[in-house]
Design a protein around this motif. Structure first.
Motif, PDB file in Angstrom:
ATOM      1  N   GLN A 190      42.417 119.823 -11.702  1.00  0.00           N
ATOM      2  CA  GLN A 190      43.300 120.667 -12.502  1.00  0.00           C
ATOM      3  C   GLN A 190      44.644 119.975 -12.734  1.00  0.00           C
ATOM      4  O   GLN A 190      45.190 119.989 -13.834  1.00  0.00           O
ATOM      5  N   GLN A 191      45.167 119.369 -11.678  1.00  0.00           N
ATOM      6  CA  GLN A 191      46.452 118.683 -11.787  1.00  0.00           C
ATOM      7  C   GLN A 191      46.337 117.472 -12.712  1.00  0.00           C
ATOM      8  O   GLN A 191      47.225 117.208 -13.536  1.00  0.00           O
ATOM      9  N   SER A 192      45.223 116.736 -12.606  1.00  0.00           N
ATOM     10  CA  SER A 192      45.010 115.568 -13.471  1.00  0.00           C
ATOM     11  C   SER A 192      44.903 115.981 -14.939  1.00  0.00           C
ATOM     12  O   SER A 192      45.454 115.325 -15.819  1.00  0.00           O
ATOM     13  N   ASP A 193      44.171 117.090 -15.185  1.00  0.00           N
ATOM     14  CA  ASP A 193      44.043 117.596 -16.559  1.00  0.00           C
ATOM     15  C   ASP A 193      45.408 117.957 -17.135  1.00  0.00           C
ATOM     16  O   ASP A 193      45.734 117.612 -18.277  1.00  0.00           O
ATOM     17  N   ALA A 194      46.197 118.672 -16.340  1.00  0.00           N
ATOM     18  CA  ALA A 194      47.520 119.105 -16.799  1.00  0.00           C
ATOM     19  C   ALA A 194      48.428 117.901 -17.067  1.00  0.00           C
ATOM     20  O   ALA A 194      49.142 117.864 -18.071  1.00  0.00           O
ATOM     21  N   LYS A 195      48.396 116.915 -16.182  1.00  0.00           N
ATOM     22  CA  LYS A 195      49.238 115.723 -16.347  1.00  0.00           C
ATOM     23  C   LYS A 195      48.869 114.958 -17.620  1.00  0.00           C
ATOM     24  O   LYS A 195      49.742 114.508 -18.358  1.00  0.00           O
ATOM     25  N   LYS A 196      47.549 114.822 -17.861  1.00  0.00           N
ATOM     26  CA  LYS A 196      47.108 114.059 -19.032  1.00  0.00           C
ATOM     27  C   LYS A 196      47.528 114.766 -20.321  1.00  0.00           C
ATOM     28  O   LYS A 196      48.021 114.128 -21.271  1.00  0.00           O
ATOM     29  N   LEU A 197      47.339 116.075 -20.391  1.00  0.00           N
ATOM     30  CA  LEU A 197      47.741 116.822 -21.586  1.00  0.00           C
ATOM     31  C   LEU A 197      49.252 116.755 -21.802  1.00  0.00           C
ATOM     32  O   LEU A 197      49.710 116.661 -22.941  1.00  0.00           O
ATOM     33  N   LYS A 198      50.003 116.788 -20.727  1.00  0.00           N
ATOM     34  CA  LYS A 198      51.468 116.706 -20.829  1.00  0.00           C
ATOM     35  C   LYS A 198      51.885 115.358 -21.411  1.00  0.00           C
ATOM     36  O   LYS A 198      52.768 115.290 -22.275  1.00  0.00           O
ATOM     37  N   ILE A 199      51.225 114.284 -20.961  1.00  0.00           N
ATOM     38  CA  ILE A 199      51.513 112.937 -21.482  1.00  0.00           C
ATOM     39  C   ILE A 199      51.130 112.847 -22.956  1.00  0.00           C
ATOM     40  O   ILE A 199      51.892 112.343 -23.788  1.00  0.00           O
ATOM     41  N   LEU A 200      49.950 113.347 -23.297  1.00  0.00           N
ATOM     42  CA  LEU A 200      49.490 113.301 -24.685  1.00  0.00           C
ATOM     43  C   LEU A 200      50.400 114.105 -25.610  1.00  0.00           C
ATOM     44  O   LEU A 200      50.617 113.735 -26.766  1.00  0.00           O
ATOM     45  N   TYR A 201      50.949 115.190 -25.087  1.00  0.00           N
ATOM     46  CA  TYR A 201      51.806 116.080 -25.878  1.00  0.00           C
ATOM     47  C   TYR A 201      53.038 115.351 -26.407  1.00  0.00           C
ATOM     48  O   TYR A 201      53.536 115.646 -27.494  1.00  0.00           O
ATOM     49  N   THR A 202      53.532 114.374 -25.647  1.00  0.00           N
ATOM     50  CA  THR A 202      54.758 113.657 -26.030  1.00  0.00           C
ATOM     51  C   THR A 202      54.498 112.463 -26.950  1.00  0.00           C
ATOM     52  O   THR A 202      55.442 111.817 -27.400  1.00  0.00           O
ATOM     53  N   LYS A 203      53.226 112.176 -27.236  1.00  0.00           N
ATOM     54  CA  LYS A 203      52.896 111.002 -28.040  1.00  0.00           C
ATOM     55  C   LYS A 203      53.275 111.166 -29.511  1.00  0.00           C
ATOM     56  O   LYS A 203      53.503 110.194 -30.226  1.00  0.00           O
ATOM     57  N   ASP A 204      53.300 112.394 -29.983  1.00  0.00           N
ATOM     58  CA  ASP A 204      53.537 112.657 -31.405  1.00  0.00           C
ATOM     59  C   ASP A 204      54.332 113.956 -31.507  1.00  0.00           C
ATOM     60  O   ASP A 204      53.951 114.966 -30.911  1.00  0.00           O
ATOM     61  N   GLU A 205      55.415 113.937 -32.249  1.00  0.00           N
ATOM     62  CA  GLU A 205      56.288 115.103 -32.336  1.00  0.00           C
ATOM     63  C   GLU A 205      55.941 116.029 -33.501  1.00  0.00           C
ATOM     64  O   GLU A 205      56.570 117.070 -33.667  1.00  0.00           O
ATOM     65  N   SER A 206      54.952 115.681 -34.309  1.00  0.00           N
ATOM     66  CA  SER A 206      54.645 116.496 -35.479  1.00  0.00           C
ATOM     67  C   SER A 206      54.027 117.834 -35.068  1.00  0.00           C
ATOM     68  O   SER A 206      53.314 117.936 -34.066  1.00  0.00           O
ATOM     69  N   LYS A 207      54.259 118.854 -35.875  1.00  0.00           N
ATOM     70  CA  LYS A 207      53.727 120.194 -35.596  1.00  0.00           C
ATOM     71  C   LYS A 207      52.206 120.223 -35.717  1.00  0.00           C
ATOM     72  O   LYS A 207      51.536 120.976 -35.006  1.00  0.00           O
ATOM     73  N   ALA A 208      51.679 119.417 -36.621  1.00  0.00           N
ATOM     74  CA  ALA A 208      50.227 119.355 -36.792  1.00  0.00           C
ATOM     75  C   ALA A 208      49.560 118.861 -35.501  1.00  0.00           C
ATOM     76  O   ALA A 208      48.579 119.442 -35.015  1.00  0.00           O
ATOM     77  N   TYR A 209      50.099 117.788 -34.954  1.00  0.00           N
ATOM     78  CA  TYR A 209      49.571 117.212 -33.706  1.00  0.00           C
ATOM     79  C   TYR A 209      49.719 118.197 -32.548  1.00  0.00           C
ATOM     80  O   TYR A 209      48.809 118.345 -31.725  1.00  0.00           O
ATOM     81  N   LYS A 210      50.848 118.900 -32.486  1.00  0.00           N
ATOM     82  CA  LYS A 210      51.088 119.868 -31.405  1.00  0.00           C
ATOM     83  C   LYS A 210      50.045 120.992 -31.443  1.00  0.00           C
ATOM     84  O   LYS A 210      49.650 121.519 -30.402  1.00  0.00           O
ATOM     85  N   THR A 211      49.584 121.349 -32.645  1.00  0.00           N
ATOM     86  CA  THR A 211      48.558 122.391 -32.766  1.00  0.00           C
ATOM     87  C   THR A 211      47.240 121.916 -32.154  1.00  0.00           C
ATOM     88  O   THR A 211      46.533 122.684 -31.500  1.00  0.00           O
ATOM     89  N   VAL A 212      46.917 120.641 -32.372  1.00  0.00           N
ATOM     90  CA  VAL A 212      45.711 120.066 -31.764  1.00  0.00           C
ATOM     91  C   VAL A 212      45.820 120.129 -30.244  1.00  0.00           C
ATOM     92  O   VAL A 212      44.864 120.504 -29.557  1.00  0.00           O
TER      93      VAL A 212
END
Length: 358
Positions: free
Chosen positions: A180-202
């Motif tokens: 669970q912690q690994s999943d959360a960490k990976k999504l958090k890292i991926l979230y910062t890769k692109d600031e566009s609203k379209a990407y954030k929806t994905v």
């Protein structure tokens, strides 16, 4: 007569029952330490070294702690049997010979606790010892890693094991918290890769489907992501435009997820067998653990998805690539997510399970 009464009172105070003393909670369980390999730690029926011996524990043995009490300069702990091995004995042991552990499986003494309850820590809070009953890690709507659980008085708990803490299952098994912690960490890292609203929806879609056990109603949360006027098109093929693709508006999408009825998704390319699965099964099959996402790439083409009538249509592919495979270029799973803008917000309009052999 007065002398006898005073002496009797003093004897009564000296032999005060251990259960009436102030209870201490230095640990949920403990290992026996500082005992020679050819020796044992005696278990007494009262918390003092002159009390009757009722059993023994060997060095490095593991025991469950009910509570402890202070007796003069020593601390004595009431130990329970190890349910896994049956070793040792129920009684009192000197805390000098114990190494305490303050996390692990626990059982509520009133019997109201859930199955396989785990305490991540116990500490003094508000002048009393409390334990944090841990439900795990999750990523909140702000993409911050949080924990879910509750504090409960240590006096209401006793230590448990994979067997004794299990109510609804034969054994609790390995706890899912590291994943669970690994999943959360990976999504958090991926979230910062692109600031566009379209990407954030994905990423919001992945947050919901990747950790549904921490969202009060993940189905409703998914419904909120569906385009309000265009709905969403879902297919199990490797391109859109197939006659077997399914189209839903927000309400029918939620209804199909709730009903869990089987849908004919077409035929497999390899054997030509029909694909019968529910929409809920499709959502579950379309991804792997979030921690194993290899990359998320924007797509230049839309895999056959019709572009007419959509505002600002964008496509992203989420890849789970088996890097350990000798043919990793073919051994992968992809999830294509198409998003479109509507009145300043971005919504999911297309979902496609793209894969090779994984």
């Amino acid at each position: 007569m007065i002398k006898i009464s005073i002496i009797s009172l003093l004897l009564l105070l000296i032999n005060l029952n251990a259960e009436d003393r102030k209870k201490l909670y230095p640990g949920l369980s403990a290992y026996v330490v500082k005992v020679a390999q050819n020796d044992v730690l005696n278990v007494r029926d009262e918390p003092n070294k002159r009390a009757k011996t009722v059993g023994s524990w060997s060095n490095e043995a593991w025991l469950i702690i009910d509570h402890c009490v202070k007796v003069k300069k020593s601390t004595w702990c009431k130990a329970d049997l190890d349910p896994l091995t049956g070793d040792g004995a129920l009684g009192w042991v000197n805390a000098y010979y114990l190494k305490f552990i303050n996390d692990g499986f626990v059982i509520q003494k009133d019997g109201k606790g859930e199955s396989c309850t785990n305490a991540s820590k116990c500490e003094k809070r508000k002048d009393r010892m409390q334990c944090y009953l841990f439900d795990g890690y999750y990523l909140n709507e702000k993409f911050e890693i949080s924990t879910k659980g509750k504090w409960i008085d240590r006096s209401l708990l006793k230590g448990g094991t994979m067997l004794t803490a299990a109510k609804d299952t034969e054994m609790c098994g390995n706890l899912p918290y590291p994943m669970q912690q690994s999943d959360a960490k990976k999504l958090k890292i991926l979230y910062t890769k692109d600031e566009s609203k379209a990407y954030k929806t994905v990423l919001e879609y992945l947050r919901i489907v990747g950790q549904p056990y921490f969202i009060d109603n993940p189905l409703v949360e998914l419904e909120k992501l569906i385009h309000p006027t265009k709905g969403v098109t879902v297919t199990d093929m490797v391109r859109f435009g197939d006659k077997n693709e399914q189209h839903y508006d927000a309400k029918s999408f939620l209804k199909s997820l709730n009903e869990d009825k089987k849908i004919l998704w077409g035929k497999t390319y390899a054997k030509g067998e029909p694909i019968n699965k529910s929409l809920k099964e499709w959502v579950n099959d379309a991804h792997r653990e979030m921690s194993t996402i290899s990359k998320i790439e924007p797509l230049k083409a839309f895999k056959g998805f019709p572009t007419a009538g959509y505002s600002g249509l964008k496509a992203y592919e989420v890849y789970w690539i088996n890097e350990e495979s000798k043919s990793s270029r073919y051994d992968w799973l992809g999830l294509v997510v198409l998003v479109a803008e509507n009145q300043g917000k971005w919504y999911v309009v297309g979902l496609m399970r793209d894969r090779w052999t994984i």
